[in-house]
Write an enzyme that holds these catalytic residues in place. Structure first.
Site, PDB file in Angstrom:
ATOM      1  CG  PHE A  82      -1.798   1.391   1.142  1.00  0.00           C
ATOM      2  CD1 PHE A  82      -3.067   1.099   0.543  1.00  0.00           C
ATOM      3  CD2 PHE A  82      -1.633   2.355   1.669  1.00  0.00           C
ATOM      4  CE1 PHE A  82      -3.785   2.156   0.139  1.00  0.00           C
ATOM      5  CE2 PHE A  82      -2.564   3.617   1.505  1.00  0.00           C
ATOM      6  CZ  PHE A  82      -3.541   3.586   0.634  1.00  0.00           C
TER       7      PHE A  82
ATOM      8  CG  ASP B   1       5.940   4.091   1.582  1.00  0.00           C
ATOM      9  OD1 ASP B   1       5.816   4.692   2.647  1.00  0.00           O
ATOM     10  OD2 ASP B   1       4.902   3.967   0.915  1.00  0.00           O
TER      11      ASP B   1
ATOM     12  CE  LYS C 275       0.168   6.646   6.901  1.00  0.00           C
ATOM     13  NZ  LYS C 275      -1.245   6.822   6.498  1.00  0.00           N
TER      14      LYS C 275
HETATM   15  C1  LIG Z   1       3.118   2.725   3.404  1.00  0.00           C
HETATM   16  C2  LIG Z   1       2.258   3.924   3.101  1.00  0.00           C
HETATM   17  N1  LIG Z   1       2.820   4.710   1.607  1.00  0.00           N
HETATM   18  C3  LIG Z   1       1.853   5.839   1.622  1.00  0.00           C
HETATM   19  C4  LIG Z   1       0.703   5.974   2.076  1.00  0.00           C
HETATM   20  C5  LIG Z   1      -0.058   7.057   1.423  1.00  0.00           C
HETATM   21  O1  LIG Z   1       0.104   8.309   2.444  1.00  0.00           O
HETATM   22  P1  LIG Z   1      -1.265   9.301   2.153  1.00  0.00           P
HETATM   23  O2  LIG Z   1      -2.572   8.895   2.664  1.00  0.00           O
HETATM   24  O3  LIG Z   1      -0.943  10.496   2.843  1.00  0.00           O
HETATM   25  O4  LIG Z   1      -1.165   9.870   0.725  1.00  0.00           O
HETATM   26  C6  LIG Z   1       0.293   5.234   3.188  1.00  0.00           C
HETATM   27  C7  LIG Z   1      -1.104   5.542   3.893  1.00  0.00           C
HETATM   28  O5  LIG Z   1      -1.551   4.744   4.495  1.00  0.00           O
HETATM   29  C8  LIG Z   1       1.019   4.148   3.783  1.00  0.00           C
HETATM   30  O6  LIG Z   1       0.656   3.487   4.712  1.00  0.00           O
END
Ligand SMILES: Cc1ncc(COP(=O)(O)O)c(C=O)c1O
Length: 411
Positions: free
Chosen positions: A151, A236, A265
């Site tokens: 994700f 990530d 986040k």
């Molecule tokens: C690992 C990871 N990458 C990217 C994102 C995307 O972040 P955003 O919701 O701020 O676009 C998330 C969101 O849950 C995430 O858990």
């Protein structure tokens, strides 16, 4: 001068507000029926004044709890001075944010963005440009290898390599250039990497998949493989990073330094959206003026809050709390195995808990926990995710685990 007319006090109940959303708000979420009106630390309060322990913490955007005093103070101070310049001009907060974030992560350069998905998109663009300019991949042939169950966000390019059909269906045509391999499988990764590979993009722990922790050695293997094959390792850490697992970054559990780090986040302290691509100069240096940007990325308010977040992490206190309280979390969950919990995966203050499906879906269990005064979120099926603020106390954590035990006992 006459006093301005008094605005009538809003008296709508939680139920009224939930009903009011239905016709006017796009149905992209299926929230639990709780309407939060205020919050402090690990606690939130609904419109009727009921209090709940928040064990989701804004999907880890609230690692420092709701309204951490140091973060609120930094935001207030900045609100009173300067909020936005755009990058057309310099602002007096950005240099310190970039310097301290780079130092915290052991990398050199920062590209400030806003949301997590933007950081991922930016990381993909940087990797492709690096592949063409530094690695010498023929134009438009660059590939990025990703893991099944990932994700990384919701943009059209990112859902192009999602393996979740709900996230993809109806949104094609998709962006080409991605190869999906099973997570935690170095042989599959090795088979997918070739001379066109710009990068391997993975979550060091897959959060939305249910806090899936790869075998010890996997991240080291990814680091060695990407170095050997001459492609970038993009980690990530938008959900796993910034203290959540008991270290500043989850990759530190294997002493691995990726080429590109994606953060988001908690970097915004639960106040403003702040994300960043952090990398070595040889990588981020491929971007030049006009090639990438964001109106809000690096704005002084975000930089001030982001710097205050880095300041909290520099103390090491939150990483330590996550590691120490993580023992209570793990021990508490271990007690529940066989009593409604089939199994769980935990690292620091983060756990994916597989509930016996006979007791209900993850959503039903979340509902019952809500009635016990604890807020959690299901990930999928009968798995729930626990990610309390790192400021939660041991007693509060034990209270929450007690609520889970009661919910499971009642079935
Ligand atoms: C690992 C990871 N990458 C990217 C994102 C995307 O972040 P955003 O919701 O701020 O676009 C998330 C969101 O849950 C995430 O858990």
């Amino acid at each position: 001068m006459t006093a301005p007319a008094r605005v009538p006090v809003r008296t709508r109940t939680s139920a009224d507000l939930i009903r009011a959303e239905e016709p006017v708000l796009a149905h992209t979420y299926h929230p639990l029926p709780v309407v939060v009106a205020r919050a402090e630390g690990a606690w939130v309060e609904d419109v009727e004044g009921r209090r709940y322990l928040d064990l989701l913490a804004g999907y880890s955007a609230l690692n420092f709890g709701h309204r951490h005093p140091a973060l609120i103070e930094a935001a207030h101070r900045q609100l009173d001075r300067l909020t936005l310049t755009s990058r057309a001009f310099h602002n007096d907060r950005l240099a310190e944010f970039a310097e301290r974030l780079a130092a915290l992560t052991g990398l050199d350069m920062v590209l400030p963005m806003n949301t997590g998905a933007e950081a991922v998109e930016s990381g993909i663009k940087v990797a492709r440009k690096w592949a063409y300019e530094v690695k010498g991949v023929p134009a438009d042939r660059a590939t990025i290898v990703v893991a099944a169950g990932n994700f990384h966000g919701r943009t059209t390019t990112i859902v192009s390599f999602s393996t979740d059909e709900t996230a993809r269906a109806g949104f094609g045509p998709f962006t080409p250039g991605f190869r999906v391999v099973p997570y935690n499988d170095l042989a599959a990764l090795e088979a997918a990497v070739d001379e066109t590979t710009a990068a391997v993009l993975i979550e060091p722990i897959q959060g939305e998949a249910g806090v899936v922790i790869p075998d010890q050695g996997y991240l080291t293997g990814v680091r060695e493989l990407t170095r050997r094959e001459g492609c970038l390792f993009i980690a990530d850490e938008i959900q796993s990073g910034l203290g959540r697992t008991g270290r500043t970054l989850a990759v530190e559990h294997e002493s691995v330094v990726p080429d590109v780090l994606l953060l988001g986040k908690a970097l915004g302290g639960g106040i403003v959206p702040v994300s960043a691509v952090v990398a070595h100069r040889e990588v981020l240096g491929v971007l030049h003026p006009g090639e990438h940007g964001s109106t809000f990325g690096g704005n002084p308010l975000s930089a001030a809050v982001g710097t205050a977040v880095v300041g909290l992490l520099e103390t090491g206190e939150f990483q330590r709390r996550a590691a120490e309280l993580g023992v209570i979390l793990r021990d508490g969950l271990a007690e529940l195995v066989g009593k409604g919990v089939l199994g769980f995966r935990a690292r620091g203050l983060w756990a994916g808990v597989d509930i016996d499906p006979a007791l209900g879906t993850g959503r039903e269990v979340s509902h019952r926990l809500m009635r016990e005064g604890v807020l959690v979120k299901d990930t999928h099926g009968s798995t729930i995710r626990l990610a309390p603020p790192l400021t939660i106390t041991g007693e509060e954590l034990v209270t929450a685990l007690g609520a889970l035990e009661r919910v499971l006992e009642r079935g």
